[in-house]
Design an enzyme around this catalytic site. Structure first.
Site, PDB file in Angstrom:
ATOM      1  CB  CYS A   2       7.326 -15.140   6.829  1.00  0.00           C
ATOM      2  SG  CYS A   2       7.301 -15.405   5.034  1.00  0.00           S
ATOM      3  NE  ARG A  27       4.670 -10.305  10.680  1.00  0.00           N
ATOM      4  CZ  ARG A  27       5.539  -9.244  10.937  1.00  0.00           C
ATOM      5  NH1 ARG A  27       5.182  -8.606  11.881  1.00  0.00           N
ATOM      6  NH2 ARG A  27       6.487  -8.972  10.275  1.00  0.00           N
ATOM      7  CD1 TRP A  74       2.365 -12.349   1.987  1.00  0.00           C
ATOM      8  CD2 TRP A  74       4.228 -11.875   1.148  1.00  0.00           C
ATOM      9  NE1 TRP A  74       2.249 -11.065   1.102  1.00  0.00           N
ATOM     10  CE2 TRP A  74       3.318 -10.931   0.579  1.00  0.00           C
ATOM     11  CE3 TRP A  74       5.640 -11.866   0.673  1.00  0.00           C
ATOM     12  CZ2 TRP A  74       3.731 -10.096  -0.332  1.00  0.00           C
ATOM     13  CZ3 TRP A  74       6.041 -10.598  -0.221  1.00  0.00           C
ATOM     14  CH2 TRP A  74       5.068  -9.745  -0.670  1.00  0.00           C
ATOM     15  CG  ASN A  99       9.598 -14.333   8.876  1.00  0.00           C
ATOM     16  OD1 ASN A  99       9.205 -15.472   8.937  1.00  0.00           O
ATOM     17  ND2 ASN A  99       9.375 -13.800  10.039  1.00  0.00           N
ATOM     18  N   GLY A 100      12.122 -13.709   5.178  1.00  0.00           N
ATOM     19  CA  GLY A 100      13.057 -13.038   4.458  1.00  0.00           C
ATOM     20  C   GLY A 100      13.560 -13.779   3.196  1.00  0.00           C
ATOM     21  CD  GLU A 482      -2.901   7.154   3.151  1.00  0.00           C
ATOM     22  OE1 GLU A 482      -1.587   7.028   2.669  1.00  0.00           O
ATOM     23  OE2 GLU A 482      -3.433   6.239   3.936  1.00  0.00           O
ATOM     24  CE  LYS A 486      -4.745   3.031   3.757  1.00  0.00           C
ATOM     25  NZ  LYS A 486      -3.883   3.652   4.289  1.00  0.00           N
ATOM     26  CD  GLU A 489      -3.787  -0.050   1.439  1.00  0.00           C
ATOM     27  OE1 GLU A 489      -2.720  -1.024   1.657  1.00  0.00           O
ATOM     28  OE2 GLU A 489      -3.861   0.812   2.211  1.00  0.00           O
ATOM     29  CG  HIS A 505      -0.190  18.866 -18.099  1.00  0.00           C
ATOM     30  ND1 HIS A 505       0.077  19.601 -19.362  1.00  0.00           N
ATOM     31  CD2 HIS A 505      -0.629  19.550 -17.029  1.00  0.00           C
ATOM     32  CE1 HIS A 505      -0.067  20.912 -18.598  1.00  0.00           C
ATOM     33  NE2 HIS A 505      -0.274  20.980 -17.418  1.00  0.00           N
ATOM     34  CE  LYS A 605      -0.269  -2.850  10.333  1.00  0.00           C
ATOM     35  NZ  LYS A 605      -0.800  -1.664   9.545  1.00  0.00           N
TER      36      LYS A 605
HETATM   37  C1  F6R Z   1      -0.799   1.438   3.265  1.00  0.00           C
HETATM   38  C2  F6R Z   1      -0.048   0.627   4.171  1.00  0.00           C
HETATM   39  C3  F6R Z   1       1.608   0.641   3.585  1.00  0.00           C
HETATM   40  C4  F6R Z   1       2.426   1.034   4.728  1.00  0.00           C
HETATM   41  C5  F6R Z   1       3.987   0.700   4.240  1.00  0.00           C
HETATM   42  C6  F6R Z   1       4.914   1.142   5.025  1.00  0.00           C
HETATM   43  O1  F6R Z   1      -2.324   1.295   3.874  1.00  0.00           O
HETATM   44  O2  F6R Z   1       0.080   0.339   5.038  1.00  0.00           O
HETATM   45  O3  F6R Z   1       1.673   1.252   2.369  1.00  0.00           O
HETATM   46  O4  F6R Z   1       2.395   2.507   4.725  1.00  0.00           O
HETATM   47  O5  F6R Z   1       4.180  -0.685   3.909  1.00  0.00           O
HETATM   48  O6  F6R Z   1       4.928   0.583   6.250  1.00  0.00           O
HETATM   49  P1  F6R Z   1       5.552   0.900   7.502  1.00  0.00           P
HETATM   50  O7  F6R Z   1       4.961   2.567   7.911  1.00  0.00           O
HETATM   51  O8  F6R Z   1       5.364   0.056   8.485  1.00  0.00           O
HETATM   52  O9  F6R Z   1       7.311   1.331   7.231  1.00  0.00           O
END
Ligand code: F6R
Length: 610
Positions: A2, A27, A74, A99-100, A482, A486, A489, A505, A605
């Site tokens: 949010c 976000r 959100w 928010n929250g 990673e 990527k 997501e 395994h 975000k």
């Molecule tokens: C993946 C991504 C998330 C963030 C995670 C932590 O592409 O962006 O997995 O890495 O939510 O976010 P921060 O670094 O802001 O704590």
């Protein structure tokens, strides 16, 4: 997650609120709304879906006002419908955006319902509006009413409130979730993220946990957790509206991938002095202790966790120190034993991730020699809540998927590992040469970005897949993680990463001609082992996509798709450099599938709820 924006001014502020909402879109959200005090009465407009839908509706039925709040939601409690969108009303007397999460909302809702209050939404937020309304009806002013109402709530959240009874004011509260006050000329603002306010101010006061701020167009009064008047320092931000412009790029994510050489260069520059890592990167006090450190504990989420896993290898290899890396939400509940002289490091791009903040709070109680933060946001809650922090210089990252923030984390972590190694007596020549390898990264990243066209072509091989396995060994395992993160997501293809030796395994059972396997194959001591793993895949018809060093001599086999890096990286460079083609791959697959790469579905975000 949010987003909140509020404005008190001497002009019609509806356009400012809508612009603020657009700037918070990155976000992640699924409905949006705004409320204005219009001639002393509260009016609102809310819509499920994109801010653009709210704007269309606003054009059909415009609202005007000089004091107002707006929100991108959100969904947590209740579906993303108009009824559940914020701001929430109590009659037309109180409006709240939040928010929250209010953890005890069910008990409060039951109590209010028994007392005759009728709820019009399924949200936890509506309780806040009714509680404040009840306090105002008892004759309290807005600040007192809000303080008394919020005292009843459990959880971590931030709110803004409008009350028809005080038509010049906005009340903003920080209770574990971020809230910042922006200072303008004859107008003042509140927001959960400075991104909402970039075009209107660079001057901010960051609220602390427990603070309430009462804003009017001409004043800002902040009170602390006990209700006492407090001063919060004024911070001048380096970010202006240009910090979030997309320029000629098609997507923010694309721009952010292409900014990585610059971002890594800017991050490394202040960490190297005289060709060696600067021991004071976390401040002189930490620098003086580095030689005494016996272990390192890292906590982080998502991509930042993957960065921590790469750092573990560097810290073990170069500084010869044990290092554990925990997912922050796990660290809170089963922290590893804390030996004497152990360092704790939280890694978070945003510095607002609720789990990482909670892990850091827990770490502060545990007798670490120092609790450190690595973040991209100088004004974040994480940085403000620890004594020692190191900032990456990625600039604002708007795309939800972390790219340049991750690469700058890796660059900073490499330098941290080298600083520890140096403090523990490693040969200066060796550290100098490793520092040079790190310093060469920006140029090498630039070369890698030239592979963009080729990756766009190769992405076609992934479009129709449902499952992809990523394989790596040693430090390439977290890079594989990673790559899988990527891809999944952004493209919504199921992707998982395995340490290549684990293949037989279990996951080998999944391999058939529908399965794509991405293997990361630097020409290191593990290459011959990886070759055997790849043979196991080929024998079962799996389609191989191998990213390798140019001299690894892989990719001539039938049916294997090969992508060779332009130059062989060193062991220190490899995890950073191999990440870049995987980012480009995920980007192109998602674009070709027609997905919104900057705002993948269901994601936010910064994840400010735990
Ligand atoms: C993946 C991504 C998330 C963030 C995670 C932590 O592409 O962006 O997995 O890495 O939510 O976010 P921060 O670094 O802001 O704590």
């Amino acid at each position: 997650m949010c987003g909140i924006v509020g404005v008190a001014a001497e002009r019609d502020i509806a356009p400012l609120l809508l612009d603020g909402l657009r700037r918070l879109e990155y976000r992640g959200y699924d409905s949006a709304g705004l409320a204005l005090l219009d001639n002393g009465g509260l009016k609102r407009l809310r819509r499920p879906g994109e801010v653009a839908r709210l704007v269309e509706e606003f054009e059909r039925q415009p609202l005007e006002g000089e004091v107002g709040i707006a929100h991108t939601r959100w969904a947590t409690h209740g579906a993303p419908t108009e009824q559940n969108a914020h701001p929430m009303f109590a009659g037309e007397r109180v409006a709240v955006a939040h928010n929250g999460i209010v953890e005890n909302y069910e008990a409060i809702k039951e109590e209010l319902t028994t007392g005759g209050v009728v709820f019009s939404s399924e949200t936890d937020t509506e309780c806040i509006a009714h509680l404040i309304d009840a306090e105002l009806s008892a004759g309290k002013d807005l600040a007192t009413a809000a303080r008394d109402a919020l005292a009843r709530l459990k959880g971590s959240y931030s709110v803004v409130v409008l009350a028809a009874a005080e038509p010049d004011a906005i009340l903003a509260a920080h209770r574990g979730a971020p809230m910042v006050v922006g200072l303008g000329e004859s107008e003042n603002y509140a927001a959960s993220d400075i991104a909402a306010l970039l075009p209107v101010t660079r001057r901010y006061r960051f609220l602390r946990d427990g603070d309430l701020a009462l804003l009017t167009r001409g004043s800002v009064e902040i009170t602390g957790a006990g209700g006492e008047a407090v001063e919060r320092p004024m911070v001048e931000s380096e970010f202006g509206p240009e910090s979030v412009e997309r320029g000629a790029y098609r997507h923010y994510m694309q721009k952010e991938i292409f900014e990585q050489a610059r971002a890594v260069r800017d991050t490394l520059l202040p960490l190297i002095s005289g060709g060696l890592p600067d021991a004071s990167m976390f401040g002189p006090e930490v620098g003086a202790k580095l030689g005494e450190i016996t272990a390192v504990h890292i906590a982080a989420c998502g991509s930042a966790f993957n960065a921590g896993l790469v750092a573990r290898q560097w810290i073990q290899d170069y500084a010869k120190l044990p290092c554990t890396v925990e997912i922050a939400s796990e660290y809170r509940y089963r922290p590893p034993p804390c030996p004497p002289n152990c360092l704790f490091l939280a890694i978070s791009q945003s510095g607002e991730t609720a789990d990482t903040l909670a892990a850091t709070r827990a770490a502060r109680e545990r007798g670490y020699r120092a609790v450190l933060a690595l973040s991209n946001v100088a004004t974040s809650s994480l940085v403000r809540n620890v004594e020692h922090s190191l900032l990456t210089r990625a600039g604002l990252e708007v795309g939800v998927a972390s790219t340049k923030a991750l690469l700058t984390q890796l660059a900073a972590l490499a330098m941290m590992a080298l600083a520890l190694a140096r403090a523990r007596g490693s040969r200066e020549e060796e550290i100098r040469s490793l520092t040079q390898e790190a310093a060469a990264l920006p140029g090498l990243i630039e070369q890698l970005l030239e592979m963009d066209g080729r990756l766009a072509e190769l992405a076609g091989n992934f479009r129709g897949r449902e499952h992809v396995l990523f394989l790596g060994r040693g430090p390439m395992w977290p890079v594989a993680m990673e790559g899988a993160l990527k891809l999944k997501e952004l493209s919504y293809i199921h992707a998982e990463a395995y340490a290549a030796g684990e293949l037989k395994h279990g996951p080998l059972a999944l391999v058939d001609d529908r399965m794509m396997i991405v293997a990361l194959a630097p020409n290191d001591g593990l290459l011959h082992k990886l070759r055997s793993n790849l043979e196991e895949v080929r024998a079962r018809g799996g389609q191989l996509f191998v990213v390798s060093d140019p001299d690894a001599n892989l990719g001539h086999e039938d049916g294997m798709i090969a992508l060779r890096l332009p130059a062989p990286p060193t062991a220190l460079q490899a995890p950073v450099l191999y990440t870049v083609p995987l980012q480009l791959l995920a980007y192109h697959v998602a674009v070709q599938k027609g997905h919104d790469v900057d705002r993948p579905r269901n994601l936010a975000k910064s994840v400010t709820v735990d």
